[in-house]
Structures are given as structure tokens and as C-alpha cells.
Design a protein around this motif. Structure first.
Motif, mmCIF file in Angstrom:
data_model
loop_
_atom_site.group_PDB
_atom_site.id
_atom_site.type_symbol
_atom_site.label_atom_id
_atom_site.label_comp_id
_atom_site.label_asym_id
_atom_site.label_seq_id
_atom_site.Cartn_x
_atom_site.Cartn_y
_atom_site.Cartn_z
ATOM 1 N N PRO A 330 11.372 -13.626 -12.312
ATOM 2 C CA PRO A 330 9.929 -13.409 -12.155
ATOM 3 C C PRO A 330 9.139 -13.623 -13.443
ATOM 4 O O PRO A 330 8.061 -14.230 -13.419
ATOM 5 C CB PRO A 330 9.852 -11.947 -11.684
ATOM 6 N N ALA A 331 9.653 -13.118 -14.567
ATOM 7 C CA ALA A 331 8.949 -13.295 -15.834
ATOM 8 C C ALA A 331 8.856 -14.774 -16.190
ATOM 9 O O ALA A 331 7.794 -15.271 -16.610
ATOM 10 C CB ALA A 331 9.653 -12.517 -16.936
ATOM 11 N N TYR A 361 -0.596 -13.727 -6.567
ATOM 12 C CA TYR A 361 0.152 -13.399 -5.357
ATOM 13 C C TYR A 361 1.620 -13.364 -5.742
ATOM 14 O O TYR A 361 2.187 -14.372 -6.184
ATOM 15 C CB TYR A 361 -0.100 -14.453 -4.280
ATOM 16 N N VAL A 362 2.241 -12.194 -5.625
ATOM 17 C CA VAL A 362 3.619 -12.025 -6.082
ATOM 18 C C VAL A 362 4.513 -11.692 -4.892
ATOM 19 O O VAL A 362 4.063 -11.150 -3.881
ATOM 20 C CB VAL A 362 3.723 -10.924 -7.159
ATOM 21 N N SER A 363 5.790 -12.016 -5.043
ATOM 22 C CA SER A 363 6.731 -11.772 -3.945
ATOM 23 C C SER A 363 7.356 -10.386 -4.006
ATOM 24 O O SER A 363 7.885 -9.905 -3.008
ATOM 25 C CB SER A 363 7.843 -12.823 -3.962
ATOM 26 N N ASP A 364 7.285 -9.741 -5.190
ATOM 27 C CA ASP A 364 7.949 -8.442 -5.348
ATOM 28 C C ASP A 364 7.129 -7.564 -6.294
ATOM 29 O O ASP A 364 7.164 -7.737 -7.509
ATOM 30 C CB ASP A 364 9.363 -8.639 -5.895
ATOM 31 N N MET A 365 6.388 -6.615 -5.724
ATOM 32 C CA MET A 365 5.532 -5.758 -6.534
ATOM 33 C C MET A 365 6.340 -4.837 -7.446
ATOM 34 O O MET A 365 5.822 -4.334 -8.441
ATOM 35 C CB MET A 365 4.608 -4.928 -5.625
ATOM 36 N N LEU A 370 7.090 -5.823 -15.321
ATOM 37 C CA LEU A 370 7.655 -6.943 -16.072
ATOM 38 C C LEU A 370 6.671 -8.114 -16.114
ATOM 39 O O LEU A 370 6.459 -8.740 -17.159
ATOM 40 C CB LEU A 370 8.972 -7.379 -15.432
ATOM 41 N N LEU A 371 6.053 -8.403 -14.969
ATOM 42 C CA LEU A 371 5.071 -9.490 -14.914
ATOM 43 C C LEU A 371 3.872 -9.189 -15.818
ATOM 44 O O LEU A 371 3.335 -10.087 -16.473
ATOM 45 C CB LEU A 371 4.599 -9.692 -13.471
ATOM 46 N N VAL A 392 2.885 -10.692 -1.279
ATOM 47 C CA VAL A 392 2.890 -11.452 -0.026
ATOM 48 C C VAL A 392 4.304 -11.956 0.247
ATOM 49 O O VAL A 392 5.133 -12.034 -0.663
ATOM 50 C CB VAL A 392 1.895 -12.638 -0.088
ATOM 51 N N PRO A 393 4.596 -12.314 1.504
ATOM 52 C CA PRO A 393 5.950 -12.774 1.854
ATOM 53 C C PRO A 393 6.176 -14.209 1.381
ATOM 54 O O PRO A 393 6.049 -15.174 2.140
ATOM 55 C CB PRO A 393 5.975 -12.656 3.383
#
Length: 665
Positions: A330-331, A361-365, A370-371, A392-393
């Protein structure tokens, strides 16, 4: 938190200490900047009149006081502040740094009410020292605030006047409780700030529930600083002061008992917002059990391959959409997306500092912290862009879209970047601003229902969250000099489809003709149930509204449009509705073309128009959107910026896809 309170001796710094205690914090010390010449100085930052009483106030509260001399020199007087040697702001920095070396504390109490100048500089100092600024009086309505101070037994006297309507010979030395009717009268007659926040008057607190002893003025003299016949300026110089122990001796808790001093939850209900209740219940049968529903879970994620797009307008706007970060880390994915953004900006001679709004829009809150660490490396400058972030999915870690603006006349840009904890609206909890106003456009950060005073989610479920988040939007807009009825277009993100109806009802009760899309996502920051992301226009009352639609086979294409009288701004929401699952490329093309042509109406021959589209599609209705992406990529309109965003559901169970569009010149 352990708090060091900045004190001037006046009512505001005193009452903010009381607010800190009511919010559950502990005052551990006082701090004061002493005028170098031991008399009144003309400082932009600090009240110096009445400085003779500071040591006695510390004794009255029974707390240590730390002091430092200031020359009151303001070298950087702009809307923002960065380190400047020998500026009076650095006197505060040095003082707090010296206190940090001696005692442990986490936060700083500051009595700012309206002064952006003072707030911005205290926030700058606190940020550099890793401290939290607490400004609980910020943006309070001054009539209510003054009345609350008096009812909470803050006994303060006027010690300086400098405005029309106040006379040094009549009003100096008089208590605020006695002057209150006169101050209200002068506010109606001359526009005087009731709390003196415009410099009209300054005060000295003689007693309050924090004091174990009361200050007594034994000898003083009147100093006329400016004997103007219309607005004379004068102040009191104290030659002799003493403390008088209050009887019976009571501990702090006993002294505070019975006062109308509210905690953070108490301040989310105001007199003009008396419909707000923590456990509000709607009419019987409306959204049964919505308080206990969990987020809608989906076990499928959308695979999207879209190319980044960007176009610039002649008015300095640059839209950037569809940036994806594909790295499995993710990072790394966000770094990739930001790198693409930086490159696209550079092609149009824009920089990261020109960006005014970001949507993530991220896949894993759960990866948000980290983001955020990655994000802040890029957006660490003064007055960063507004930001909205939702989960979001999505099968890649992040999609990013941005709005940038750059013209020679930077005075057209106004940023609301409040980092102090207050009872007004949530402070920024990350590297973003609450709002950016550029010309007549106002872009807000995504708003969730945090209680401003404690930065925790409001309890009670979706209904209190709906009300509080709309109030945040209104308060941020009012601080920018517009209001919630100036919202032109917005996206309401919710985590369950049954939350749409209470959100819609409350929004429509407070606003007028805003175009809104309701979107069900898989997660929001801080576990919120609802997040609003809106933009407004100062002249929203000059926008026309229209509804259009057409049917093709079993599909309905519904379009809603707002356009201003000058036709240089237009916004649309276009929905494809059907009981079928998904739609083919031709149906999507019809909706896309309908949206763009309605946005373009009246500018058919203008090649400089830019169209920005957010295309939300339900993953329960579409297995694959590659063909739809191809339609947009091959669309004849060149100045088209777009972002496909997968969501769980849209406004109704029959809504397959929604295109939210904006055109500006």
C-alpha cells in the motif's frame, strides 16, 4: 492531556482554561510573554496591558508560571507564518521550548476567538514542538460566549478601550457583567465585537472559579494613549495589586460545581440547533433498527485498468483523474500514485503546492496510518489541499484524483486550515485543510461526525452522525463567508444502504437544490457511518436547476443539472437505472454523452471547456467495466478527465451506475 496555558490576564485566556478542565484536561503551568519595557506595547500577538497582575494570577490559581520577555516585533504579518528570526512568534516558541525542558506537557491553551493571525502562529509553534493547541473559544458566537463567561463567574474588568462606543473615562475599571448591555448595544449600533476580539477592549480577570484568591486593585492610574474625540484610546496602569483569600476554602471540583460549564458533548448542541439529540428517534417505522446495522460486506473487488487523465483550463484550473497505484505494498502504491500526480502537474507547470483538493479511494482503511505517513511526506507544506478518503472494493491499493489551481493572482485563494482543538468543527486530523476558496468556488475536505472538542465519533449511530456532519459543513462554510445553502454538488458516502434515507432527509431539510449522489462504500475513516464531500459556490442563488431523462429499452437515464446564469459553471448527476444486472457499452455511451452534452450546453463550440467526471458503479451490478473504460477512452470529447470508482451500491437498488460531472472554464 497535560496543558500549559498561555495567559494574558484577560477573560479569554482564563475562560479557555476553564474549557480545558471541562474537557477533561489538566492545567499544569501558565506561560506569559512580558513586555520588554514593562508597559503596554503594540503587539500583534500578545496582550500586554495588565501584565502587572500575571504573577498574582499564577498565585491565585496555585500553578507555576514561566515568563519570557518579548519586544513585540512582528516581521511576518501575512496570512501564513514560517520561521522568522527575531519575530515575536519565536519568543513564544523559545518560551514553550524552555518549559518542555523542565516539565512534561502535551498541549497549549490559547484564548483565540476570531483572530486567524494569532491562531495560525500559535499552531505553527505547537506543530514545531509536537504540541496540541486547544482553542475552545474559536469561532464561538460572541454574544453567547460573553454571556457564558459571566454565568460561569468569570469576573473581569475592562482595562483598555480603543473603539467607537467605549470611553476610557467612563468604562475603564467596570466589570463585564455591568457592561454587557452596553456592549450589546454598541454591537447593534457600530458593529463592535462583543468580546472585544477586534481589539476594541481588553480585560483583566479579578476572579473566577479557578482562583483560590481574588485579585484586588489597590492603586491604578488612567493613561490616555490617544485622546481622539471619536474613538479615544486609554488603559489602566496598576501601581498596587493584592490577593484576597476566598472563604470558605474549597477544592477546584467544589468551586466548579453548579456552573453551566459544558463538556465536549455539551457543545454539539447550540441554541439555534436545538433539534440535535444524541439518541434522536425518527418517526415510527422509518429505517427500523438502522442504529445496529453493520457495514455491508462484499466478497468481490473490482478490477479496473484506467489511464490517468488531466487537462488545464484558461482560468488556472487543472483536473487530474484516474491515477492508480498498482504495487501490492500500500505505501509503495501511494508513492507510485503521487509520483504520477507530480509528473502530470509538472506538464502543465503546476506543483504539489498548487493542488487544492485530493480524493483518495483505498482498498483497505486499516492501512490508513501507513498511507498517511507516505502522504504527509509530499503534502507537508503550509495550507495543504483538502482531502476526502474512503474505502471501496478495489483490487489495487489506491486510486487518486486531484484538483489544482494556479494563477499569478494568489490573493484569490483562501485556505481554512485549523489545527487547534475547539468546539467549532473538527480540527484537521491529518495533512489536509478544511476548505479552500478560490474565487467563488469553495472545496471542502470530507467531513465525518467527530465531536470537535474531543475528536471522537459522536455516539448514538447514524442519526446523530447525519446531523453533526452537516453542521460541520455549515460551520466550515460560514468561516469562509458562505453557508450550507451555497453547496452546488456533493457526494454522500455511507457504509450501509439504509443510512441513505436519514442522510437525505436531514440534508434536504438544511439545503436547497444541491446535486447529491449517495454512495455505499466498504469503510470510512475512524469507523464513521457517513462522510460528506461537497463543493460550494458563493453565488449559488444564481444557479438554475433542471431534471431530464430518457428511456432506452429497459433502462432509464436520469439527469439532474445545475448551471449558473453566466453559464461558466455547470454540474450534473446522471444515473443509469434498471432491474437488470449491468449494462452494455451502448447504454453507457448514451449516459456518458448525455452528461457531457448537458455540461457543455451553451458552449458547444468552445474547445477550452474541461469536463471532470466521477463514475461510480456498483460491483453487485457489474462484473467487469473494461468495456466502459474503453468507451470513455475513445470518446470524441478531448478535454475529459475521469475516474472510475467501484462502490457497493448507489442511491437505489436499481441504480447501476452514476456519473457526477463538473464543467468550469
Amino acid at each position: 492531556m497535560k496543558v500549559v496555558a498561555l495567559v494574558s490576564g484577560g477573560k479569554d485566556s482564563t475562560f479557555n482554561m476553564m474549557q480545558c478542565i471541562a474537557a477533561g484536561h489538566q492545567i499544569v503551568a501558565l506561560a506569559n510573554l512580558v513586555p520588554h519595557n514593562k508597559t503596554e506595547i503594540d503587539s500583534y500577538m500578545y496582550q500586554s496591558v495588565g501584565h502587572e497582575a500575571i504573577d498574582l494570577i499564577a498565585q491565585a490559581i496555585d500553578l507555576p508560571i514561566f515568563k519570557k520577555i518579548t519586544y513585540g516585533v512582528s516581521k511576518k504579518q501575512g496570512k501564513t507564518y514560517e520561521y522568522c528570526k527575531n519575530d515575536e512568534v519565536e519568543d513564544l516558541y523559545n518560551l514553550l521550548q524552555e518549559i518542555q525542558a523542565q516539565i512534561e506537557f502535551d498541549a497549549v491553551s490559547v484564548g483565540a476567538i476570531l483572530s486567524d493571525y494569532q491562531r495560525v502562529r500559535v499552531e505553527n509553534v505547537c506543530l514545531r514542538l509536537n504540541l496540541t493547541p486547544l482553542a475552545y473559544l474559536w469561532q464561538r458566537k460572541q454574544e453567547e460566549l460573553l454571556d457564558e463567561m459571566i454565568k460561569c463567574e468569570v469576573d473581569a474588568v475592562v482595562i483598555k478601550v480603543a473603539c467607537l462606543g467605549l470611553d476610557p473615562k467612563k468604562h475603564l475599571g467596570r466589570s463585564l457583567s455591568l457592561l454587557q448591555p452596553h456592549l450589546l448595544s454598541m454591537h447593534e449600533k457600530y458593529g463592535l465585537n462583543v468580546c472585544g476580539e477586534g481589539g476594541e477592549y481588553e480585560t483583566l480577570t479579578l476572579d473566577c472559579p479557578l482562583f483560590k484568591s481574588r485579585l484586588v486593585i489597590e492603586e491604578h492610574e488612567l493613561v490616555m494613549h490617544q485622546n481622539d474625540p471619536i474613538a479615544p484610546v486609554g488603559f489602566l496602569k496598576f501601581n498596587s495589586l493584592k490577593l484576597e483569600f476566598k472563604l470558605p476554602p474549597l477544592d477546584l471540583q467544589s468551586r466548579l460545581e453548579g456552573l453551566p460549564l459544558k463538556d465536549s458533548l455539551g457543545y454539539i448542541s447550540d441554541d439555534d440547533e436545538n433539534d440535535f439529540e444524541i439518541n434522536n428517534i425518527d418517526e415510527a417505522g422509518d429505517c427500523d433498527n438502522i442504529e445496529t446495522l453493520d457495514n455491508e460486506e462484499v466478497d468481490v473487488k473490482a478490477h479496473i485498468q484506467q489511464k490517468p487523465s488531466s487537462y488545464a483550463s484558461k482560468e488556472g484550473w487543472l483536473w487530474v483523474g484516474g491515477i492508480q497505484g498498482h504495487s501490492s505494498d500500500p505505501a509503495g502504491a501511494l508513492e507510485e500514485a503521487i509520483s504520477k500526480l507530480t509528473y502530470l502537474l509538472s506538464l502543465k507547470n503546476h506543483t504539489i503546492k498548487d493542488v487544492c483538493s485530493i480524493a483518495l479511494y483505498v482498498s483497505d482503511m486499516s492501512q490508513f496510518a501507513l498511507l498517511n505517513e507516505v502522504y504527509i511526506k509530499t503534502f507537508s507544506h503550509v495550507n495543504p489541499p483538502t482531502r476526502a478518503c474512503v474505502q471501496v472494493p478495489l483490487n489495487c491499493p489506491v486510486i487518486l484524483e486531484a484538483l489544482s489551481w494556479k494563477l499569478d493572482n494568489e490573493e484569490d485563494k483562501q485556505t481554512m486550515h485549523v489545527q487547534s482543538v475547539s468546539h467549532w468543527a473538527p480540527c484537521n486530523i491529518g495533512p489536509y485543510s478544511q476548505a479552500n476558496k478560490i474565487g467563488d468556488f469553495i472545496h471542502l475536505a470530507g467531513q465525518i461526525a467527530l465531536v470537535p472538542g474531543n475528536m471522537q465519533m459522536v455516539p448514538g449511530g447514524i442519526k446523530p452522525q447525519c446531523k453533526l456532519v452537516v453542521r460541520h459543513i455549515d460551520r466550515v462554510l460560514k468561516a469562509i463567508d458562505v453557508n450550507i445553502r451555497d453547496v452546488v454538488q456533493g457526494i454522500c458516502f455511507v457504509t450501509h444502504s439504509s443510512y441513505i434515507e436519514p442522510a437525505r432527509k436531514h440534508w434536504e431539510a438544511k439545503t436547497n437544490n444541491a446535486l447529491v449522489e449517495y454512495v455505499v462504500v466498504t469503510g470510512l475513516p475512524r469507523g464513521a457511518l457517513i462522510e460528506w464531500h461537497v463543493w460550494a459556490h458563493k453565488h449559488n442563488n444564481q444557479f438554475e436547476y433542471e431534471e431530464r431523462g430518457k428511456c432506452i429499452d429497459d433502462y432509464s437515464i436520469l439527469l439532474y443539472r445545475r448551471v449558473n446564469y453566466e453559464n461558466n459553471v455547470a454540474a450534473t448527476v446522471c444515473r443509469i437505472e434498471s432491474q437488470a444486472n449491468g449494462c452494455d457499452s451502448q447504454i453507457f455511451f448514451e449516459a456518458l454523452n448525455y452528461s457531457v452534452q448537458k455540461l457543455k450546453q451553451g458552449h458547444e463550440n468552445d474547445s477550452k471547456c474541461i469536463f471532470n467526471l466521477k463514475i461510480y458503479f456498483s460491483i453487485l451490478k457489474f462484473n467487469n467495466v473494461d468495456s466502459l473504460v474503453e468507451v470513455v477512452e475513445n470518446y470524441a470529447e478531448e478535454n475529459l478527465v475521469y475516474t472510475f470508482v467501484p462502490v457497493v451500491k448507489l442511491k437505489s437498488s436499481n441504480t447501476l451506475l452514476s456519473i457526477c460531472g463538473i464543467r468550469n472554464q
